[in-house]
Design a protein around this motif. Structure first.
Motif, PDB file in Angstrom:
ATOM      1  N   GLU A 201       0.833  -1.216   0.000  1.00  9.99           N
ATOM      2  CA  GLU A 201       0.000   0.000   0.000  1.00  9.99           C
ATOM      3  C   GLU A 201       0.860   1.254   0.000  1.00  9.99           C
ATOM      4  O   GLU A 201       0.531   2.247  -0.660  1.00  9.99           O
ATOM      5  CB  GLU A 201      -0.942  -0.007   1.210  1.00  9.99           C
ATOM      6  N   ALA A 202       1.966   1.212   0.728  1.00 12.75           N
ATOM      7  CA  ALA A 202       2.889   2.349   0.736  1.00 12.75           C
ATOM      8  C   ALA A 202       3.482   2.557  -0.664  1.00 12.75           C
ATOM      9  O   ALA A 202       3.667   3.693  -1.110  1.00 12.75           O
ATOM     10  CB  ALA A 202       4.002   2.112   1.753  1.00 12.75           C
ATOM     11  N   GLN A 203       3.743   1.447  -1.358  1.00 11.53           N
ATOM     12  CA  GLN A 203       4.276   1.541  -2.720  1.00 11.53           C
ATOM     13  C   GLN A 203       3.255   2.156  -3.673  1.00 11.53           C
ATOM     14  O   GLN A 203       3.602   2.968  -4.543  1.00 11.53           O
ATOM     15  CB  GLN A 203       4.690   0.148  -3.215  1.00 11.53           C
ATOM     16  N   ARG A 204       1.997   1.793  -3.492  1.00 12.17           N
ATOM     17  CA  ARG A 204       0.939   2.392  -4.323  1.00 12.17           C
ATOM     18  C   ARG A 204       0.903   3.904  -4.130  1.00 12.17           C
ATOM     19  O   ARG A 204       0.762   4.665  -5.100  1.00 12.17           O
ATOM     20  CB  ARG A 204      -0.417   1.781  -3.957  1.00 12.17           C
ATOM     21  N   ALA A 205       1.018   4.336  -2.879  1.00 10.26           N
ATOM     22  CA  ALA A 205       1.002   5.774  -2.587  1.00 10.26           C
ATOM     23  C   ALA A 205       2.201   6.469  -3.215  1.00 10.26           C
ATOM     24  O   ALA A 205       2.087   7.583  -3.765  1.00 10.26           O
ATOM     25  CB  ALA A 205       0.988   5.994  -1.077  1.00 10.26           C
ATOM     26  N   SER A 206       3.353   5.820  -3.164  1.00  9.38           N
ATOM     27  CA  SER A 206       4.561   6.395  -3.758  1.00  9.38           C
ATOM     28  C   SER A 206       4.433   6.513  -5.272  1.00  9.38           C
ATOM     29  O   SER A 206       4.881   7.496  -5.878  1.00  9.38           O
ATOM     30  CB  SER A 206       5.787   5.543  -3.409  1.00  9.38           C
ATOM     31  N   VAL A 207       3.822   5.505  -5.875  1.00  8.45           N
ATOM     32  CA  VAL A 207       3.642   5.535  -7.342  1.00  8.45           C
ATOM     33  C   VAL A 207       2.685   6.661  -7.731  1.00  8.45           C
ATOM     34  O   VAL A 207       2.901   7.351  -8.735  1.00  8.45           O
ATOM     35  CB  VAL A 207       3.137   4.159  -7.840  1.00  8.45           C
ATOM     36  N   GLU A 208       1.637   6.862  -6.964  1.00  9.88           N
ATOM     37  CA  GLU A 208       0.712   7.973  -7.244  1.00  9.88           C
ATOM     38  C   GLU A 208       1.423   9.315  -7.104  1.00  9.88           C
ATOM     39  O   GLU A 208       1.216  10.231  -7.907  1.00  9.88           O
ATOM     40  CB  GLU A 208      -0.489   7.907  -6.295  1.00  9.88           C
ATOM     41  N   ALA A 209       2.282   9.421  -6.090  1.00 11.87           N
ATOM     42  CA  ALA A 209       3.054  10.650  -5.905  1.00 11.87           C
ATOM     43  C   ALA A 209       4.000  10.874  -7.086  1.00 11.87           C
ATOM     44  O   ALA A 209       4.194  12.018  -7.546  1.00 11.87           O
ATOM     45  CB  ALA A 209       3.844  10.572  -4.606  1.00 11.87           C
ATOM     46  N   LEU A 210       4.578   9.793  -7.575  1.00  6.96           N
ATOM     47  CA  LEU A 210       5.482   9.879  -8.723  1.00  6.96           C
ATOM     48  C   LEU A 210       4.749  10.383  -9.963  1.00  6.96           C
ATOM     49  O   LEU A 210       5.262  11.227 -10.715  1.00  6.96           O
ATOM     50  CB  LEU A 210       6.094   8.499  -9.000  1.00  6.96           C
ATOM     51  N   LYS A 211       3.539   9.855 -10.185  1.00  6.57           N
ATOM     52  CA  LYS A 211       2.754  10.273 -11.345  1.00  6.57           C
ATOM     53  C   LYS A 211       2.439  11.767 -11.287  1.00  6.57           C
ATOM     54  O   LYS A 211       2.475  12.473 -12.308  1.00  6.57           O
ATOM     55  CB  LYS A 211       1.464   9.456 -11.431  1.00  6.57           C
TER      56      LYS A 211
ATOM     57  N   ALA B 107       5.189   3.155 -14.538  1.00  4.80           N
ATOM     58  CA  ALA B 107       5.012   3.379 -13.098  1.00  4.80           C
ATOM     59  C   ALA B 107       4.272   2.248 -12.388  1.00  4.80           C
ATOM     60  O   ALA B 107       4.646   1.847 -11.270  1.00  4.80           O
ATOM     61  CB  ALA B 107       4.283   4.700 -12.862  1.00  4.80           C
ATOM     62  N   ASP B 108       3.214   1.710 -12.993  1.00  2.00           N
ATOM     63  CA  ASP B 108       2.425   0.675 -12.318  1.00  2.00           C
ATOM     64  C   ASP B 108       3.206  -0.627 -12.118  1.00  2.00           C
ATOM     65  O   ASP B 108       2.829  -1.465 -11.293  1.00  2.00           O
ATOM     66  CB  ASP B 108       1.139   0.398 -13.090  1.00  2.00           C
ATOM     67  N   HIS B 109       4.295  -0.783 -12.870  1.00  2.00           N
ATOM     68  CA  HIS B 109       5.100  -2.001 -12.739  1.00  2.00           C
ATOM     69  C   HIS B 109       6.066  -1.941 -11.564  1.00  2.00           C
ATOM     70  O   HIS B 109       6.783  -2.916 -11.306  1.00  2.00           O
ATOM     71  CB  HIS B 109       5.850  -2.272 -14.047  1.00  2.00           C
ATOM     72  N   PHE B 110       6.091  -0.828 -10.844  1.00  2.00           N
ATOM     73  CA  PHE B 110       6.848  -0.760  -9.597  1.00  2.00           C
ATOM     74  C   PHE B 110       6.094  -1.462  -8.461  1.00  2.00           C
ATOM     75  O   PHE B 110       6.665  -1.767  -7.422  1.00  2.00           O
ATOM     76  CB  PHE B 110       7.096   0.699  -9.187  1.00  2.00           C
ATOM     77  N   ILE B 111       4.797  -1.693  -8.664  1.00  2.00           N
ATOM     78  CA  ILE B 111       3.959  -2.312  -7.633  1.00  2.00           C
ATOM     79  C   ILE B 111       3.976  -3.829  -7.818  1.00  2.00           C
ATOM     80  O   ILE B 111       3.812  -4.335  -8.928  1.00  2.00           O
ATOM     81  CB  ILE B 111       2.513  -1.791  -7.719  1.00  2.00           C
ATOM     82  N   LYS B 112       4.184  -4.531  -6.720  1.00  2.00           N
ATOM     83  CA  LYS B 112       4.221  -5.995  -6.765  1.00  2.00           C
ATOM     84  C   LYS B 112       2.933  -6.543  -7.362  1.00  2.00           C
ATOM     85  O   LYS B 112       1.844  -6.198  -6.937  1.00  2.00           O
ATOM     86  CB  LYS B 112       4.415  -6.546  -5.347  1.00  2.00           C
ATOM     87  N   ARG B 113       3.074  -7.387  -8.360  1.00  2.00           N
ATOM     88  CA  ARG B 113       1.928  -7.919  -9.088  1.00  2.00           C
ATOM     89  C   ARG B 113       1.560  -9.318  -8.590  1.00  2.00           C
ATOM     90  O   ARG B 113       2.412 -10.174  -8.447  1.00  2.00           O
ATOM     91  CB  ARG B 113       2.254  -7.972 -10.592  1.00  2.00           C
ATOM     92  N   SER B 114       0.281  -9.515  -8.336  1.00  2.00           N
ATOM     93  CA  SER B 114      -0.224 -10.830  -7.938  1.00  2.00           C
ATOM     94  C   SER B 114      -0.863 -11.495  -9.152  1.00  2.00           C
ATOM     95  O   SER B 114      -1.733 -10.915  -9.798  1.00  2.00           O
ATOM     96  CB  SER B 114      -1.259 -10.672  -6.813  1.00  2.00           C
ATOM     97  N   VAL B 115      -0.441 -12.722  -9.449  1.00  2.00           N
ATOM     98  CA  VAL B 115      -0.972 -13.460 -10.594  1.00  2.00           C
ATOM     99  C   VAL B 115      -1.693 -14.707 -10.090  1.00  2.00           C
ATOM    100  O   VAL B 115      -1.094 -15.561  -9.430  1.00  2.00           O
ATOM    101  CB  VAL B 115       0.146 -13.860 -11.579  1.00  2.00           C
ATOM    102  N   TRP B 116      -3.002 -14.788 -10.367  1.00  2.00           N
ATOM    103  CA  TRP B 116      -3.812 -15.940  -9.990  1.00  2.00           C
ATOM    104  C   TRP B 116      -4.399 -16.592 -11.239  1.00  2.00           C
ATOM    105  O   TRP B 116      -4.844 -15.912 -12.155  1.00  2.00           O
ATOM    106  CB  TRP B 116      -4.949 -15.524  -9.057  1.00  2.00           C
ATOM    107  N   ILE B 117      -4.410 -17.914 -11.239  1.00  2.00           N
ATOM    108  CA  ILE B 117      -5.040 -18.709 -12.297  1.00  2.00           C
ATOM    109  C   ILE B 117      -6.202 -19.468 -11.655  1.00  2.00           C
ATOM    110  O   ILE B 117      -6.024 -20.132 -10.629  1.00  2.00           O
ATOM    111  CB  ILE B 117      -4.046 -19.705 -12.911  1.00  2.00           C
TER     112      ILE B 117
END
Length: 306
Positions: A58-68, A86-96
């Motif tokens: 969540e902190a990373q999401r906030a940082s990415v928004e600040a970056l934008k 920018a969105d690729h700085f956020i850890k991605r969850s992949v579910w199948i």
């Protein structure tokens, strides 16, 4: 199509690989931007965040928004490239997500390749124990005694143990869950699978109209399946080995092994009892023997010392 089912797991695997590659590239571009003096403080904070838990993500999401906001109006080509990534700085969850017909049968090759890769991919198998979407044909997940298309006289072979196959790799997180039997264990397993930095597979008991039940009572049927011993609950977490602990945790209490109480609430089992009582009894005894042997094996795994 069949090829779509076969490729589903590898499609998810491809998504994981693509996501990982874009994340690496984004970090490379970010370092170039830092060297050029663009959003240095914000980018350094983004690169330093290991995103090890939900709060850090969540902190990373906030940082990415600040970056934008910081670089959004910057005409510098490097700034524009950072924003595009920018969105690729956020850890991605992949579910199948898939059913048992896919996971146990037609798509097993792709699923096996995916978990063997070691990549951080999560798989949720919605196990209805039959090919639900194509009319109720028998699958390798169909249990002993169940009636289905291509098993009109009741399936005589045991259900494939997909979880044990996945556990044999040693580095795959595996869980078997049933929401109606233990909600807390279900949530815990999904959280552990998500947090595990590697392949995970969660096999969920999924009641189905093809079982011939009142779907409003589905969660009770799930509970009955666990109580009878036909659906033991467990979690296998490879991280526990590193702590010197047993990775296999049996989450079910000792079953009563009264399979008839569970099975004959469902049309898929009681149809055979009405049509051929002798065969139904023989398969019931075979299913009971298999359930007892399986639970004994799981209990042995859970009680091993490390």
């Amino acid at each position: 199509s069949n090829s779509l089912f076969e490729d589903a797991a590898e499609f998810g695997y491809g998504m994981r690989m693509t996501s990982d590659k874009l994340a690496v590239y984004a970090r490379e571009v970010a370092q170039k931007a830092i060297d050029a003096g663009l959003a240095k403080t914000t980018l350094q904070a983004i690169l330093a965040n290991q995103q090890e838990d939900e709060a850090a993500i969540e902190a990373q999401r906030a940082s990415v928004e600040a970056l934008k906001k910081e670089l959004g109006s910057n005409a510098n080509p490097l700034a524009k490239e950072v924003i595009s990534l920018a969105d690729h700085f956020i850890k991605r969850s992949v579910w199948i997500f898939g059913g048992d017909g896919w996971a146990y049968d037609i798509g097993f090759g792709g699923l096996d390749h995916t978990i063997a890769s070691g990549r951080n991919v999560n798989i949720l198998v919605l196990d209805t124990e039959v090919y639900s979407n194509t009319g109720g044909q028998m699958s390798k997940a169909t249990p002993i005694g169940a009636v289905a298309k291509f098993a009109a006289s009741g399936k005589s072979m045991a259900k494939k143990d997909l979880g044990m196959i996945a556990m044999s790799y040693g580095y795959v997180y595996v869980a078997r869950i049933a929401m109606g039997a233990n909600m807390a264990q279900t949530i815990r397993a999904l959280r552990e699978a998500e947090s595990y930095d590697g392949p995970s597979i969660v096999i969920a008991y999924s009641h189905c109209i093809n079982h011939g039940i009142n779907m409003g009572n589905g969660l009770q049927n799930q509970k009955d399946a666990v109580t009878s011993g036909l659906w033991p609950l467990y979690r296998y977490d490879p991280r526990l080995v590193e702590q010197g602990k047993n990775p296999f945790q049996l989450d079910s209490k000792e079953p009563d092994f009264n399979l008839a109480d569970y099975m004959y609430k469902e049309v898929r089992f009681k149809t055979l009892k009405a049509a051929n009582p002798e065969r139904a009894q023989m398969l019931l005894e075979k299913a009971t023997e298999k359930a007892k042997r399986q639970y004994k094996e799981y209990k042995y795994l859970a009680e091993r010392e490390f």
